[in-house]
Design a protein around this motif. Structure first.
Motif, PDB file in Angstrom:
ATOM      1  N   VAL A  52      45.231  39.338  59.080  1.00 40.31           N
ATOM      2  CA  VAL A  52      44.026  38.711  58.531  1.00 40.31           C
ATOM      3  C   VAL A  52      44.018  37.230  58.876  1.00 40.31           C
ATOM      4  O   VAL A  52      45.020  36.670  59.311  1.00 40.31           O
ATOM      5  N   LEU A  53      42.864  36.583  58.633  1.00 36.58           N
ATOM      6  CA  LEU A  53      42.767  35.130  58.735  1.00 36.58           C
ATOM      7  C   LEU A  53      42.622  34.512  57.346  1.00 36.58           C
ATOM      8  O   LEU A  53      43.255  33.537  57.024  1.00 36.58           O
ATOM      9  N   GLY A  54      41.767  35.066  56.527  1.00 34.38           N
ATOM     10  CA  GLY A  54      41.604  34.591  55.158  1.00 34.38           C
ATOM     11  C   GLY A  54      40.818  35.614  54.376  1.00 34.38           C
ATOM     12  O   GLY A  54      39.670  35.894  54.717  1.00 34.38           O
ATOM     13  N   THR A  55      41.415  36.187  53.344  1.00 35.81           N
ATOM     14  CA  THR A  55      40.762  37.296  52.657  1.00 35.81           C
ATOM     15  C   THR A  55      41.534  37.655  51.401  1.00 35.81           C
ATOM     16  O   THR A  55      42.547  37.046  51.081  1.00 35.81           O
ATOM     17  N   ALA A  56      41.057  38.682  50.678  1.00 40.48           N
ATOM     18  CA  ALA A  56      41.749  39.187  49.487  1.00 40.48           C
ATOM     19  C   ALA A  56      41.890  40.689  49.624  1.00 40.48           C
ATOM     20  O   ALA A  56      40.928  41.388  49.932  1.00 40.48           O
ATOM     21  N   PHE A  57      43.107  41.177  49.397  1.00 44.34           N
ATOM     22  CA  PHE A  57      43.363  42.604  49.564  1.00 44.34           C
ATOM     23  C   PHE A  57      44.600  43.011  48.774  1.00 44.34           C
ATOM     24  O   PHE A  57      45.397  42.168  48.354  1.00 44.34           O
ATOM     25  N   ASN A  58      44.730  44.324  48.576  1.00 46.82           N
ATOM     26  CA  ASN A  58      45.855  44.888  47.839  1.00 46.82           C
ATOM     27  C   ASN A  58      46.588  45.873  48.739  1.00 46.82           C
ATOM     28  O   ASN A  58      45.961  46.681  49.423  1.00 46.82           O
ATOM     29  N   ILE A  59      47.925  45.793  48.742  1.00 50.32           N
ATOM     30  CA  ILE A  59      48.738  46.743  49.502  1.00 50.32           C
ATOM     31  C   ILE A  59      49.698  47.435  48.544  1.00 50.32           C
ATOM     32  O   ILE A  59      50.412  46.767  47.783  1.00 50.32           O
ATOM     33  N   MET A  60      49.703  48.761  48.571  1.00 52.91           N
ATOM     34  CA  MET A  60      50.696  49.540  47.844  1.00 52.91           C
ATOM     35  C   MET A  60      51.586  50.238  48.866  1.00 52.91           C
ATOM     36  O   MET A  60      51.127  51.097  49.613  1.00 52.91           O
ATOM     37  N   ALA A  61      52.846  49.829  48.904  1.00 56.38           N
ATOM     38  CA  ALA A  61      53.761  50.352  49.926  1.00 56.38           C
ATOM     39  C   ALA A  61      55.099  50.722  49.295  1.00 56.38           C
ATOM     40  O   ALA A  61      56.158  50.302  49.760  1.00 56.38           O
ATOM     41  N   TYR A  62      55.057  51.501  48.218  1.00 57.27           N
ATOM     42  CA  TYR A  62      56.293  51.964  47.581  1.00 57.27           C
ATOM     43  C   TYR A  62      56.920  53.063  48.438  1.00 57.27           C
ATOM     44  O   TYR A  62      56.220  53.922  48.986  1.00 57.27           O
ATOM     45  N   TYR A  96      49.087  41.997  45.509  1.00 62.38           N
ATOM     46  CA  TYR A  96      47.711  41.585  45.740  1.00 62.38           C
ATOM     47  C   TYR A  96      47.751  40.223  46.419  1.00 62.38           C
ATOM     48  O   TYR A  96      48.424  39.301  45.952  1.00 62.38           O
ATOM     49  N   PHE A  97      47.020  40.080  47.523  1.00 64.24           N
ATOM     50  CA  PHE A  97      47.054  38.859  48.328  1.00 64.24           C
ATOM     51  C   PHE A  97      45.705  38.153  48.289  1.00 64.24           C
ATOM     52  O   PHE A  97      44.654  38.792  48.439  1.00 64.24           O
ATOM     53  N   GLU A  98      45.739  36.843  48.109  1.00 64.58           N
ATOM     54  CA  GLU A  98      44.591  35.980  48.359  1.00 64.58           C
ATOM     55  C   GLU A  98      45.035  34.997  49.430  1.00 64.58           C
ATOM     56  O   GLU A  98      45.772  34.041  49.156  1.00 64.58           O
ATOM     57  N   VAL A  99      44.628  35.253  50.668  1.00 66.44           N
ATOM     58  CA  VAL A  99      45.120  34.504  51.820  1.00 66.44           C
ATOM     59  C   VAL A  99      44.220  33.301  52.097  1.00 66.44           C
ATOM     60  O   VAL A  99      43.000  33.449  52.210  1.00 66.44           O
ATOM     61  N   SER A 100      44.831  32.131  52.218  1.00 63.36           N
ATOM     62  CA  SER A 100      44.064  30.933  52.534  1.00 63.36           C
ATOM     63  C   SER A 100      43.609  30.972  53.986  1.00 63.36           C
ATOM     64  O   SER A 100      44.300  31.495  54.863  1.00 63.36           O
ATOM     65  N   LYS A 101      42.423  30.437  54.234  1.00 59.29           N
ATOM     66  CA  LYS A 101      41.876  30.464  55.585  1.00 59.29           C
ATOM     67  C   LYS A 101      42.646  29.509  56.488  1.00 59.29           C
ATOM     68  O   LYS A 101      42.964  28.381  56.112  1.00 59.29           O
ATOM     69  N   ASP A 102      42.922  29.980  57.698  1.00 61.43           N
ATOM     70  CA  ASP A 102      43.703  29.220  58.666  1.00 61.43           C
ATOM     71  C   ASP A 102      43.441  29.832  60.035  1.00 61.43           C
ATOM     72  O   ASP A 102      43.129  31.018  60.142  1.00 61.43           O
ATOM     73  N   SER A 103      43.595  29.041  61.074  1.00 65.51           N
ATOM     74  CA  SER A 103      43.398  29.574  62.424  1.00 65.51           C
ATOM     75  C   SER A 103      44.529  30.491  62.847  1.00 65.51           C
ATOM     76  O   SER A 103      44.394  31.252  63.808  1.00 65.51           O
ATOM     77  N   HIS A 104      45.655  30.434  62.127  1.00 62.02           N
ATOM     78  CA  HIS A 104      46.797  31.286  62.442  1.00 62.02           C
ATOM     79  C   HIS A 104      46.704  32.583  61.628  1.00 62.02           C
ATOM     80  O   HIS A 104      46.568  32.530  60.399  1.00 62.02           O
ATOM     81  N   PRO A 105      46.779  33.720  62.274  1.00 54.87           N
ATOM     82  CA  PRO A 105      46.696  34.999  61.544  1.00 54.87           C
ATOM     83  C   PRO A 105      47.796  35.125  60.494  1.00 54.87           C
ATOM     84  O   PRO A 105      48.929  34.660  60.697  1.00 54.87           O
ATOM     85  N   PHE A 106      47.444  35.739  59.374  1.00 58.14           N
ATOM     86  CA  PHE A 106      48.397  36.052  58.313  1.00 58.14           C
ATOM     87  C   PHE A 106      48.742  37.528  58.462  1.00 58.14           C
ATOM     88  O   PHE A 106      47.851  38.375  58.497  1.00 58.14           O
TER      89      PHE A 106
END
Length: 356
Positions: free
Chosen positions: A226-236, A205-215
């Protein structure tokens, strides 16, 4: 059954007018679950009717069956402190609990930090996470993780959780990542250039800090930007697809723009976007197993990662769907007791859980 008896006691208290507000909230949570298909609200007459129905159907001890709900489903209620655990499934004959699973405890804060040199540092299980500050790696409380000389050049490290492990990390830009069991996050000790890029295997689960550089998160053949957001990735790797669910903000999964409340399912056939039940998707981060119309394999995959067990199927079961919540801090035997009440048969051999 203990769960049935406790439920009846709550219903009797409600009928007698002696129920506390906390007990009433627990009872109403159960009853709303049962009454959902009827879109009915709780009232005195219906609670009394439910009490009589449950009492009349409560079986003899050696012939226990989950009481039916409407025409097809059943509701199992277990009380643990002030928490309500419910699980719905088809009604089946109950099997004895699995005592051999009693010694298998739930996972916890277990992880390994692998430095660029290949050196591995076992992280403190009493801590919840680490923070990357330049060349320093600190625990969340400020204590140093390692005094290893990391040099001045850009280095990539890995946070690795085993089966039965979870851990948090705060990246150099302040972004926070919660890593689920059997997962790996590869990241730099600092972000340079036009992008902030990490690589994920497993679930996070990601909580990405806002920044002008893409994450950017790379996982399998998928790229989430993303630029700044919250999301979940399941990649098993043992799942058929990579699932990315967006909680807030906006992300681009490969070339597909995702909106909050939706999830992208990536496979060799392409990307499918569907509405997401975010409570279910993020439940693991909040200490819960949460199943919604989940297949038996989905349930077992989560259990084997969290309890570090191997699941073996001796018979194929198709069409099973499970709905319910179970705290992840329960021993395996408690979880299996709930599933056994739903008609699933198990036996243990060491750390192998055999489904038959």
């Amino acid at each position: 059954m203990k769960g049935n008896q406790q439920l009846i006691e709550l219903l009797e208290k409600y009928q007698a007018g002696t129920i506390s507000e906390e007990e009433k909230a627990i009872l109403e949570s159960w009853y709303n679950q049962e009454a959902a298909a009827k879109t009915a609200a709780i009232d005195d007459s219906e609670v009394q009717e439910s009490l009589q129905r449950i009492k009349s159907r409560l079986p003899l001890p050696k012939q226990v069956r989950i009481w039916p709900r409407l025409a097809a489903a059943a509701v199992l209620v277990l009380l643990a402190g002030a928490s309500l655990l419910y699980f719905t499934h088809q009604g089946h004959e109950v099997k004895p609990p699995l005592t051999k699973a009693a010694a298998i405890q739930p996972g916890g804060n277990h992880a390994v930090l692998q430095l660029a040199s290949g050196q591995q540092v076992a992280l403190n299980s009493q801590q919840t996470g680490i923070v990357i500050k330049g060349k320093q790696v600190l625990y969340s409380d400020g204590h140093e993780v390692t005094a290893a000389d990391m040099g001045n050049h850009l280095q990539y490290m890995q946070l690795i959780t085993p089966k039965g492990g979870q851990y948090q990390i705060t990246l150099p830009d302040g972004s926070r990542v919660w890593l689920n069991s059997a997962s790996k996050l590869t990241y730099p000790d600092r972000f340079e250039g036009d992008n902030r890029q990490v690589q994920l295997e497993g679930e996070a689960y990601f909580e990405v800090s806002k920044d002008s550089h893409p994450f950017i998160v790379k996982s399998g053949g998928q790229e989430v930007r993303v630029l700044g957001t919250a999301f979940n990735i399941m990649a098993y790797t043992d799942e058929d697809e990579i699932q990315t669910a967006l909680v807030s903000g906006a992300v681009r999964v490969n070339e597909t723009l995702l909106k909050p409340g939706f999830e992208a399912h990536y496979s060799r056939d392409g990307i499918q976007v569907i509405p997401s039940n975010l409570e279910v998707v993020t439940a693991w981060k909040n200490g819960l197993f949460y199943f919604k119309d989940a297949s038996l394999q989905t349930v077992m995959n989560q259990l084997q990662r969290w309890y570090d067990i191997e699941v073996i199927y001796q018979s194929a079961r198709k069409g099973d769907e499970f709905n319910g919540q179970i705290p992840r801090d329960k021993p395996l035997t408690k979880v299996l007791e709930i599933l056994t009440l739903s008609g699933i048969n198990f036996k243990m051999s060491g750390r192998q859980l055999i489904v038959y």
